[in-house]
Design a protein around this motif. Structure first.
Motif, mmCIF file in Angstrom:
data_model
loop_
_atom_site.group_PDB
_atom_site.id
_atom_site.type_symbol
_atom_site.label_atom_id
_atom_site.label_comp_id
_atom_site.label_asym_id
_atom_site.label_seq_id
_atom_site.Cartn_x
_atom_site.Cartn_y
_atom_site.Cartn_z
ATOM 1 N N GLY A 14 -11.155 -21.635 1.810
ATOM 2 C CA GLY A 14 -12.400 -20.968 1.445
ATOM 3 C C GLY A 14 -12.193 -19.863 0.430
ATOM 4 O O GLY A 14 -11.080 -19.617 -0.034
ATOM 5 N N PRO A 15 -13.264 -19.173 0.111
ATOM 6 C CA PRO A 15 -13.173 -18.090 -0.875
ATOM 7 C C PRO A 15 -12.379 -16.907 -0.330
ATOM 8 O O PRO A 15 -12.346 -16.658 0.873
ATOM 9 N N LEU A 16 -11.739 -16.198 -1.226
ATOM 10 C CA LEU A 16 -10.996 -14.985 -0.895
ATOM 11 C C LEU A 16 -11.582 -13.838 -1.699
ATOM 12 O O LEU A 16 -12.097 -14.052 -2.801
ATOM 13 N N PRO A 17 -11.509 -12.623 -1.179
ATOM 14 C CA PRO A 17 -12.055 -11.490 -1.923
ATOM 15 C C PRO A 17 -11.289 -11.290 -3.229
ATOM 16 O O PRO A 17 -10.086 -11.526 -3.294
ATOM 17 N N TYR B 118 -12.166 -12.605 9.437
ATOM 18 C CA TYR B 118 -12.608 -12.666 8.048
ATOM 19 C C TYR B 118 -13.651 -13.743 7.871
ATOM 20 O O TYR B 118 -13.525 -14.851 8.365
ATOM 21 N N SER B 119 -14.687 -13.389 7.146
ATOM 22 C CA SER B 119 -15.635 -14.373 6.648
ATOM 23 C C SER B 119 -16.127 -13.826 5.318
ATOM 24 O O SER B 119 -16.235 -12.615 5.147
ATOM 25 N N PRO B 120 -16.365 -14.684 4.344
ATOM 26 C CA PRO B 120 -16.809 -14.195 3.043
ATOM 27 C C PRO B 120 -18.025 -13.274 3.192
ATOM 28 O O PRO B 120 -18.953 -13.561 3.932
ATOM 29 N N ASP C 137 0.820 -1.217 0.000
ATOM 30 C CA ASP C 137 0.000 0.000 0.000
ATOM 31 C C ASP C 137 0.853 1.265 0.000
ATOM 32 O O ASP C 137 0.336 2.369 -0.116
ATOM 33 N N ARG C 138 2.173 1.121 0.132
ATOM 34 C CA ARG C 138 3.131 2.233 0.123
ATOM 35 C C ARG C 138 2.805 3.309 1.153
ATOM 36 O O ARG C 138 3.041 4.486 0.952
ATOM 37 N N GLY C 139 2.211 2.887 2.277
ATOM 38 C CA GLY C 139 1.914 3.824 3.351
ATOM 39 C C GLY C 139 0.679 4.666 3.143
ATOM 40 O O GLY C 139 0.417 5.589 3.905
ATOM 41 N N LEU C 140 -0.092 4.361 2.122
ATOM 42 C CA LEU C 140 -1.285 5.158 1.831
ATOM 43 C C LEU C 140 -2.535 4.576 2.465
ATOM 44 O O LEU C 140 -3.621 5.121 2.300
ATOM 45 N N GLY C 141 -2.406 3.473 3.180
ATOM 46 C CA GLY C 141 -3.548 2.827 3.815
ATOM 47 C C GLY C 141 -4.105 1.739 2.920
ATOM 48 O O GLY C 141 -4.130 1.884 1.697
ATOM 49 N N GLY C 142 -4.494 0.652 3.517
ATOM 50 C CA GLY C 142 -5.042 -0.441 2.744
ATOM 51 C C GLY C 142 -5.593 -1.501 3.671
ATOM 52 O O GLY C 142 -5.367 -1.478 4.880
ATOM 53 N N LYS C 143 -6.313 -2.434 3.101
ATOM 54 C CA LYS C 143 -6.864 -3.556 3.855
ATOM 55 C C LYS C 143 -6.035 -4.785 3.538
ATOM 56 O O LYS C 143 -5.762 -5.078 2.372
ATOM 57 N N TYR C 144 -5.647 -5.485 4.584
ATOM 58 C CA TYR C 144 -4.842 -6.690 4.458
ATOM 59 C C TYR C 144 -5.634 -7.868 4.989
ATOM 60 O O TYR C 144 -6.305 -7.747 6.015
ATOM 61 N N LEU C 145 -5.533 -8.971 4.325
ATOM 62 C CA LEU C 145 -6.177 -10.201 4.765
ATOM 63 C C LEU C 145 -5.103 -11.255 4.933
ATOM 64 O O LEU C 145 -4.406 -11.595 3.970
ATOM 65 N N ILE C 146 -4.941 -11.758 6.158
ATOM 66 C CA ILE C 146 -3.976 -12.807 6.451
ATOM 67 C C ILE C 146 -4.764 -14.076 6.704
ATOM 68 O O ILE C 146 -5.628 -14.110 7.585
ATOM 69 N N VAL C 147 -4.503 -15.114 5.928
ATOM 70 C CA VAL C 147 -5.196 -16.389 6.103
ATOM 71 C C VAL C 147 -4.200 -17.454 6.525
ATOM 72 O O VAL C 147 -3.007 -17.376 6.210
ATOM 73 N N GLY C 148 -4.691 -18.435 7.258
ATOM 74 C CA GLY C 148 -3.855 -19.523 7.750
ATOM 75 C C GLY C 148 -3.481 -20.507 6.650
ATOM 76 O O GLY C 148 -4.025 -20.469 5.542
ATOM 77 N N PRO C 149 -2.579 -21.432 6.972
ATOM 78 C CA PRO C 149 -2.073 -22.356 5.962
ATOM 79 C C PRO C 149 -3.117 -23.330 5.432
ATOM 80 O O PRO C 149 -2.994 -23.810 4.309
ATOM 81 N N ASP C 150 -4.127 -23.614 6.220
ATOM 82 C CA ASP C 150 -5.126 -24.600 5.814
ATOM 83 C C ASP C 150 -6.403 -23.972 5.261
ATOM 84 O O ASP C 150 -7.349 -24.687 4.946
ATOM 85 N N TYR C 151 -6.440 -22.646 5.149
ATOM 86 C CA TYR C 151 -7.658 -21.989 4.673
ATOM 87 C C TYR C 151 -7.845 -22.287 3.184
ATOM 88 O O TYR C 151 -6.966 -22.019 2.361
#
Length: 103
Positions: free
Chosen positions: A41-44, A87-89, A25-39
């Motif tokens: 499911g759907p991702l955005p 996180y949930s879809p 995001d280069r410091g401009l702000g952003g949303k991060y999604l961290i998922v586990g190794p076994d996830y």
């Protein structure tokens, strides 16, 4: 988001992703999604920087810089801008998931 802030997310000894000026995001702000190794499911499909942790434990570490030798502006910036959610879809950012521990 203050471009002077530096953040990193780790899962023990392994780096997951940088946030802030060195991150995507280069410091401009952003949303991060961290998922586990076994996830599996759907991702955005957009709107998030997605990273996968090698473990089910992730550590968020931050460094905020003093302003005129005063920590208050940095603390207020983190309190105002850092939000952590489960996180949930279809999730819509309505409420924080985690309590931020101060210490």
């Amino acid at each position: 988001m203050n471009r002077a802030l530096r953040y990193s997310i780790r899962d023990g000894p392994s780096w997951i992703i940088d946030i802030g000026a060195p991150g995507p995001d280069r410091g401009l702000g952003g949303k991060y999604l961290i998922v586990g190794p076994d996830y599996t499911g759907p991702l955005p499909e957009g709107g998030y920087f997605v990273a996968r942790s090698k473990t089910n434990l992730a550590l968020y570490a931050a460094r905020a810089y003093l302003v005129d030798n005063d920590p208050k502006p940095a603390v207020e910036n983190v309190k105002r801008n850092l939000k952590i959610y489960a996180y949930s879809p279809g999730f819509d950012d309505d409420g924080p998931f985690a309590q931020i521990e101060h210490g």
